[in-house]
Design an enzyme around this catalytic site. Structure first.
Site, PDB file in Angstrom:
ATOM      1  N   SER A 183       0.796  -1.225   0.000  1.00 57.99           N
ATOM      2  CA  SER A 183       0.000   0.000   0.000  1.00 57.99           C
ATOM      3  C   SER A 183       0.830   1.277   0.000  1.00 57.99           C
ATOM      4  CB  SER A 183      -0.957  -0.003   1.187  1.00 57.99           C
ATOM      5  OG  SER A 183      -0.264  -0.201   2.392  1.00 57.99           O
ATOM      6  N   HIS A 211      -5.779  -3.139  -2.504  1.00 62.66           N
ATOM      7  CA  HIS A 211      -5.535  -2.203  -3.610  1.00 62.66           C
ATOM      8  C   HIS A 211      -5.611  -2.897  -4.965  1.00 62.66           C
ATOM      9  CE1 HIS A 211      -4.471   1.084  -0.946  1.00 62.66           C
ATOM     10  NE2 HIS A 211      -3.852   0.175  -0.207  1.00 62.66           N
ATOM     11  N   LYS A 242     -12.087   0.965  -0.778  1.00 63.25           N
ATOM     12  CA  LYS A 242     -11.182   1.647  -1.703  1.00 63.25           C
ATOM     13  C   LYS A 242     -11.846   1.772  -3.079  1.00 63.25           C
ATOM     14  CE  LYS A 242      -7.479   1.186   1.360  1.00 63.25           C
ATOM     15  NZ  LYS A 242      -6.632   0.285   2.117  1.00 63.25           N
TER      16      LYS A 242
HETATM   17  C1  LIG Z   1      -6.540   0.123   3.480  1.00 67.07           C
HETATM   18  C2  LIG Z   1      -5.969  -1.215   3.641  1.00 67.07           C
HETATM   19  C3  LIG Z   1      -6.590  -2.150   4.463  1.00 67.07           C
HETATM   20  C4  LIG Z   1      -7.724  -1.778   5.375  1.00 67.07           C
HETATM   21  O1  LIG Z   1      -8.911  -1.640   4.703  1.00 67.07           O
HETATM   22  P1  LIG Z   1     -10.060  -0.740   5.358  1.00 67.07           P
HETATM   23  O2  LIG Z   1     -11.277  -1.214   4.670  1.00 67.07           O
HETATM   24  O3  LIG Z   1      -9.705   0.660   5.055  1.00 67.07           O
HETATM   25  O4  LIG Z   1     -10.064  -1.017   6.824  1.00 67.07           O
HETATM   26  C5  LIG Z   1      -6.093  -3.428   4.477  1.00 67.07           C
HETATM   27  N1  LIG Z   1      -5.025  -3.765   3.737  1.00 67.07           N
HETATM   28  C6  LIG Z   1      -4.379  -2.889   2.958  1.00 67.07           C
HETATM   29  C7  LIG Z   1      -3.208  -3.328   2.157  1.00 67.07           C
HETATM   30  C8  LIG Z   1      -4.824  -1.577   2.900  1.00 67.07           C
HETATM   31  O5  LIG Z   1      -4.174  -0.696   2.156  1.00 67.07           O
END
Ligand SMILES: *Cc1c(COP(=O)(O)O)cnc(C)c1O
Length: 396
Positions: A183, A211, A242
């Protein structure tokens, strides 16, 4: 500790963060449509959101959520197993399963909760978890909570991981945990090699597609689809927060896997179900992702352009990856903050990421583009970046 001792300890710790340039302060943003936001009354191009497909503000998501809100109210009122699971939850589970090509799916309050809960439920005493050094905090926390032996590996040294897997004895489970796309780096996990290692050493492979979902693969199912290894990954975790523009986490898989997760994952059992309106909006997102693949193409065209331009300036840390998360490594946290402030003055919001989110000495701007951004936005951004780098110096 007395209460005044406690206050002193808090003040000391805050001062330590400030001295190290790591103090985080909160601001308020007003999201606007089309990859923009307002901050202190100023409109900015938002290059620090995860709304990759520009869905969070889509009128179709909004109207789906509004109808569900009027029908069912705001909160879910209870955890899913008690009385919180509505028709909207059931429908979203089904749509996710259809989208992912699996039997069924399970929802979680967030991607964080999904990762924390699933990894900690999978492993226990006697088991061994191998966790990539760049994995998201939620996976790392899941590993810590599991009570299993916990080993960190580097995916650029898979030979070392292989040796560790070889050495492992006893009949505990072996679990390899990875983000599909890291990320803070935007780089890809070597999923094909990890599948091979997992098969060779009978390990469970858990992949977090936070992602990847909506962004990669011919149907937008993620990096595992892009690399054609979906059936070889034991558990794929995704987020609705996301590219889907909503909120929540999910796992899709076989009936038995999902039944097991319903019964064993504590972040599912002991937390209130997602609001039904969020589920209604996420159903709409899946529909749009299927019907409008051009959104993914627009996203990638903009990301490719920005990557090329940054590479031409020797600012691209990794030239082998692709996709919308693009870090510009500036090393020192103070300089990163100064350049981010400069960019903001020029009308661009770019994430400034510092330790402990990333390793010491690798503070960075984290730029993320979305399908809403226009070539012209990116050209103006590059000019502003050039200007600021000339002012503060470029370290690499
Ligand atoms: C944002 C993210 C999460 C968490 O997801 P949320 O729905 O925002 O809690 C988990 N893993 C990765 C790699 C992320 O970037």
């Amino acid at each position: 500790m007395s209460s005044s001792g406690f206050s002193e300890w808090i003040e000391d710790d805050l001062q330590k963060l400030r001295n190290a340039g790591l103090f985080r302060s909160r601001r308020t943003f007003k999201p606007l449509p089309d990859g923009r936001c307002l901050q202190e009354g100023r409109e900015l191009v938002n290059l620090s959101s995860n709304d990759y497909l520009n869905l969070a503000h889509d009128p179709r998501l909004i109207s789906a959520a509004v109808s569900a809100l009027e029908e069912t109210g705001v909160g879910a009122r209870a955890s899913a197993l008690v009385s919180g699971r509505t028709e909207w939850h059931a429908q979203l589970e089904q749509r996710l399963a259809d989208f992912e090509g699996t039997d069924t799916a399970i929802l979680f309050p967030s991607g964080y909760a999904a990762n924390l809960g699933v990894v900690s439920a999978l492993a226990g005493e006697g088991d061994t978890i191998f966790c990539d050094r760049l994995n998201h905090a939620s996976l790392v926390d899941g590993c810590r909570l599991a009570g299993a032996a916990f080993r960190v590996y580097r995916h650029d040294r898979l030979d070392k991981l292989k040796r560790e897997l070889e050495k492992k004895t006893g009949d505990g489970k072996t679990i390899i945990v990875t983000d599909s796309i890291f990320s803070m780096d935007g780089t890809w996990a070597p999923l094909v090699d990890l599948c091979e290692l997992a098969e060779q050493y009978h390990a469970i492979l858990v992949v977090d597609e936070a992602h990847g979902t909506g962004v990669w693969g011919p149907s937008g199912r993620g990096l595992a689809e892009e690399l054609n290894v979906e059936s070889r990954v034991t558990i794929r975790i995704g987020t609705l927060s996301k590219a889907l523009g909503a909120m929540g986490g999910f796992v899709s898989g076989s009936d038995s896997l999902i039944e097991w997760l319903w019964n064993r994952v504590r972040t599912q059992i002991y937390s209130t179900a997602l609001p039904p309106a969020i589920c209604a909006a996420a159903c709409e997102s899946l529909e749009i992702i299927n019907a409008e693949p051009q959104r993914r193409q627009q996203l990638h065209a903009q990301a490719d352009f920005l990557r090329q331009e940054l590479a031409a300036r020797s600012l691209l840390a990794d030239t082998t990856s692709a996709g919308p998360i693009i870090p510009v490594i500036l090393e020192a946290p103070e300089r990163t903050m100064a350049i981010a402030a400069d960019l903001q003055a020029a009308g661009f919001l770019a994430g400034s990421i510092r330790p402990p989110t990333v390793p010491q000495g690798t503070s960075r701007l984290r730029i993320s583009v979305t399908s809403a951004h226009q070539r012209e936005d990116l050209e103006r951004f590059l000019k502003a970046l050039d200007h600021s780098l000339a002012r503060y110096g470029q370290s690499r």
